[in-house]
Design a protein around this motif. Structure first.
Motif, mmCIF file in Angstrom:
data_model
loop_
_atom_site.group_PDB
_atom_site.id
_atom_site.type_symbol
_atom_site.label_atom_id
_atom_site.label_comp_id
_atom_site.label_asym_id
_atom_site.label_seq_id
_atom_site.Cartn_x
_atom_site.Cartn_y
_atom_site.Cartn_z
ATOM 1 N N SER A 1 0.458 -39.890 58.015
ATOM 2 C CA SER A 1 -0.573 -39.811 56.973
ATOM 3 C C SER A 1 0.049 -39.898 55.583
ATOM 4 C CB SER A 1 -1.364 -38.514 57.110
ATOM 5 O OG SER A 1 -2.047 -38.486 58.338
ATOM 6 N N PHE A 2 1.177 -39.241 55.410
ATOM 7 C CA PHE A 2 1.877 -39.266 54.121
ATOM 8 C C PHE A 2 2.311 -40.684 53.756
ATOM 9 C CE2 PHE A 2 5.997 -39.370 51.981
ATOM 10 C CZ PHE A 2 5.688 -38.747 50.787
ATOM 11 N N VAL A 3 2.920 -41.407 54.691
ATOM 12 C CA VAL A 3 3.394 -42.747 54.336
ATOM 13 C C VAL A 3 2.227 -43.685 54.051
ATOM 14 C CG1 VAL A 3 5.643 -42.527 55.466
ATOM 15 C CG2 VAL A 3 3.756 -43.552 56.724
ATOM 16 N N GLY A 4 1.095 -43.459 54.681
ATOM 17 C CA GLY A 4 -0.080 -44.256 54.349
ATOM 18 C C GLY A 4 -0.480 -44.066 52.895
ATOM 19 N N ALA A 5 -0.374 -42.838 52.421
ATOM 20 C CA ALA A 5 -0.749 -42.548 51.036
ATOM 21 C C ALA A 5 0.140 -43.265 50.029
ATOM 22 C CB ALA A 5 -0.723 -41.045 50.803
ATOM 23 N N LEU A 6 1.340 -43.656 50.435
ATOM 24 C CA LEU A 6 2.192 -44.428 49.527
ATOM 25 C C LEU A 6 1.462 -45.670 49.033
ATOM 26 C CD1 LEU A 6 5.587 -44.329 51.470
ATOM 27 C CD2 LEU A 6 4.994 -43.031 49.414
ATOM 28 N N HIS A 7 0.721 -46.306 49.924
ATOM 29 C CA HIS A 7 0.043 -47.547 49.551
ATOM 30 C C HIS A 7 -1.130 -47.299 48.608
ATOM 31 C CE1 HIS A 7 2.075 -50.715 52.036
ATOM 32 N NE2 HIS A 7 2.715 -49.595 52.330
ATOM 33 N N TRP A 8 -1.725 -46.123 48.664
ATOM 34 C CA TRP A 8 -2.756 -45.757 47.685
ATOM 35 C C TRP A 8 -2.101 -45.723 46.294
ATOM 36 C CZ3 TRP A 8 -7.964 -44.387 48.631
ATOM 37 C CH2 TRP A 8 -8.656 -43.893 47.518
ATOM 38 N N GLY A 9 -0.949 -45.076 46.229
ATOM 39 C CA GLY A 9 -0.210 -45.019 44.965
ATOM 40 C C GLY A 9 0.205 -46.394 44.477
ATOM 41 N N PHE A 10 0.673 -47.236 45.400
ATOM 42 C CA PHE A 10 1.052 -48.597 45.008
ATOM 43 C C PHE A 10 -0.157 -49.350 44.459
ATOM 44 C CE2 PHE A 10 4.571 -48.501 48.428
ATOM 45 C CZ PHE A 10 5.503 -48.021 47.516
ATOM 46 N N ALA A 11 -1.301 -49.215 45.100
ATOM 47 C CA ALA A 11 -2.503 -49.925 44.654
ATOM 48 C C ALA A 11 -2.911 -49.488 43.252
ATOM 49 C CB ALA A 11 -3.653 -49.700 45.636
ATOM 50 N N MET A 12 -2.685 -48.231 42.929
ATOM 51 C CA MET A 12 -3.071 -47.714 41.616
ATOM 52 C C MET A 12 -2.077 -48.090 40.521
ATOM 53 S SD MET A 12 -4.684 -43.908 42.206
ATOM 54 C CE MET A 12 -3.097 -43.171 42.441
ATOM 55 N N THR A 13 -0.803 -48.286 40.875
ATOM 56 C CA THR A 13 0.211 -48.372 39.824
ATOM 57 C C THR A 13 0.957 -49.696 39.732
ATOM 58 O OG1 THR A 13 1.899 -47.401 41.271
ATOM 59 C CG2 THR A 13 0.608 -45.885 39.895
ATOM 60 N N LEU A 14 1.048 -50.451 40.810
ATOM 61 C CA LEU A 14 1.855 -51.674 40.764
ATOM 62 C C LEU A 14 1.184 -52.749 39.916
ATOM 63 C CD1 LEU A 14 3.260 -52.085 44.380
ATOM 64 C CD2 LEU A 14 4.494 -51.425 42.317
ATOM 65 N N GLN A 15 1.959 -53.319 39.044
ATOM 66 C CA GLN A 15 1.479 -54.420 38.220
ATOM 67 C C GLN A 15 1.586 -55.714 39.023
ATOM 68 O OE1 GLN A 15 0.265 -53.745 35.077
ATOM 69 N NE2 GLN A 15 0.627 -51.642 35.743
ATOM 70 N N GLY A 16 0.698 -56.633 38.766
ATOM 71 C CA GLY A 16 0.802 -57.952 39.380
ATOM 72 C C GLY A 16 0.076 -58.110 40.702
ATOM 73 N N LEU A 17 -0.538 -57.056 41.221
ATOM 74 C CA LEU A 17 -1.325 -57.203 42.440
ATOM 75 C C LEU A 17 -2.713 -57.708 42.057
ATOM 76 C CD1 LEU A 17 -0.557 -53.971 44.524
ATOM 77 C CD2 LEU A 17 0.420 -56.245 44.811
ATOM 78 N N SER A 18 -3.203 -58.657 42.828
ATOM 79 C CA SER A 18 -4.562 -59.143 42.591
ATOM 80 C C SER A 18 -5.563 -58.060 43.005
ATOM 81 C CB SER A 18 -4.814 -60.419 43.393
ATOM 82 O OG SER A 18 -4.867 -60.116 44.781
ATOM 83 N N ALA A 19 -6.807 -58.257 42.621
ATOM 84 C CA ALA A 19 -7.856 -57.308 43.023
ATOM 85 C C ALA A 19 -7.945 -57.238 44.542
ATOM 86 C CB ALA A 19 -9.201 -57.717 42.418
ATOM 87 N N ASP A 20 -7.835 -58.380 45.214
ATOM 88 C CA ASP A 20 -7.863 -58.386 46.685
ATOM 89 C C ASP A 20 -6.679 -57.621 47.264
ATOM 90 O OD1 ASP A 20 -10.211 -59.811 46.805
ATOM 91 O OD2 ASP A 20 -9.235 -61.750 47.188
ATOM 92 N N GLN A 21 -5.492 -57.805 46.695
ATOM 93 C CA GLN A 21 -4.310 -57.103 47.184
ATOM 94 C C GLN A 21 -4.435 -55.593 46.957
ATOM 95 O OE1 GLN A 21 -1.533 -59.477 44.904
ATOM 96 N NE2 GLN A 21 -0.650 -60.338 46.781
ATOM 97 N N CYS A 22 -4.987 -55.201 45.820
ATOM 98 C CA CYS A 22 -5.213 -53.765 45.567
ATOM 99 C C CYS A 22 -6.198 -53.199 46.581
ATOM 100 C CB CYS A 22 -5.730 -53.545 44.149
ATOM 101 S SG CYS A 22 -4.452 -53.644 42.891
ATOM 102 N N ARG A 23 -7.282 -53.922 46.825
ATOM 103 C CA ARG A 23 -8.282 -53.460 47.799
ATOM 104 C C ARG A 23 -7.638 -53.314 49.181
ATOM 105 N NH1 ARG A 23 -11.560 -57.455 47.683
ATOM 106 N NH2 ARG A 23 -10.928 -58.362 49.657
ATOM 107 N N GLU A 24 -6.825 -54.291 49.576
ATOM 108 C CA GLU A 24 -6.136 -54.210 50.871
ATOM 109 C C GLU A 24 -5.231 -52.988 50.934
ATOM 110 O OE1 GLU A 24 -4.011 -57.866 51.396
ATOM 111 O OE2 GLU A 24 -5.852 -59.055 51.580
ATOM 112 N N ARG A 25 -4.523 -52.665 49.874
ATOM 113 C CA ARG A 25 -3.634 -51.490 49.851
ATOM 114 C C ARG A 25 -4.447 -50.209 49.952
ATOM 115 N NH1 ARG A 25 -0.563 -52.508 52.421
ATOM 116 N NH2 ARG A 25 -1.677 -54.415 52.664
#
Length: 154
Positions: free
Chosen positions: A54-78
């Protein structure tokens, strides 16, 4: 694979990440040597695996919120992916131990696959994916050994 130049994780990241493996290793060792308390140690291994997945899954929530350069679709997927590991971990806790361990292994491997997809889409530190691979392998091997021991010992 796009990655930042730093090849080794910061010391505290390595200590926290690899230190987290101590519980997997200790619990599987207890499962192997303590037949009398094997159900307790097996339940502890399943619970710990579920929490960590469960913890490692939450990493991707953080990535979706903070990583620059992800498209809206890529953020939604994360964001969507970030909750899937918890949805895998929860039923793993309700299954007989060998099957629960196998489901957790599936979850860890699927998460690593998602990490690989993310690294292809954005820039992460060079140490991230190799560290995730090592953590996934050790956790999965401990869960597999626990599943085999319980299945044979039952």
């Amino acid at each position: 694979m796009k990655a930042m130049s730093v090849s080794a994780p910061p010391r505290y990241v390595a200590l926290l990440g690899y230190g987290g493996l101590l519980s997997f290793l200790g619990l599987v060792l207890l499962i192997l040597v303590s037949a009398e308390h094997r159900p307790l140690w097996t339940q502890a291994l399943l619970a710990y695996g579920a929490v960590i997945l469960s913890f490692v899954g939450a990493l991707h929530w953080g990535f979706a919120m903070t990583l620059q350069g992800l498209s809206a679709d890529q953020c939604r997927e994360r964001f969507i992916w970030s909750v899937v590991p918890a949805l895998i971990a929860w039923p793993a806790m309700l299954l007989p131990a060998p099957l629960g361990c196998l489901l957790l292994i599936f979850g860890f491997v699927a998460h690593y696959w998602q990490d690989r997809r993310l690294v292809k889409a954005t820039t992460l530190p060079a140490w991230y994916l190799p560290m995730r691979l090592r953590l996934t392998l050790v956790a999965s091997l401990c869960l597999l050994l626990g599943a085999i021991t319980v299945a044979i010992g039952s």
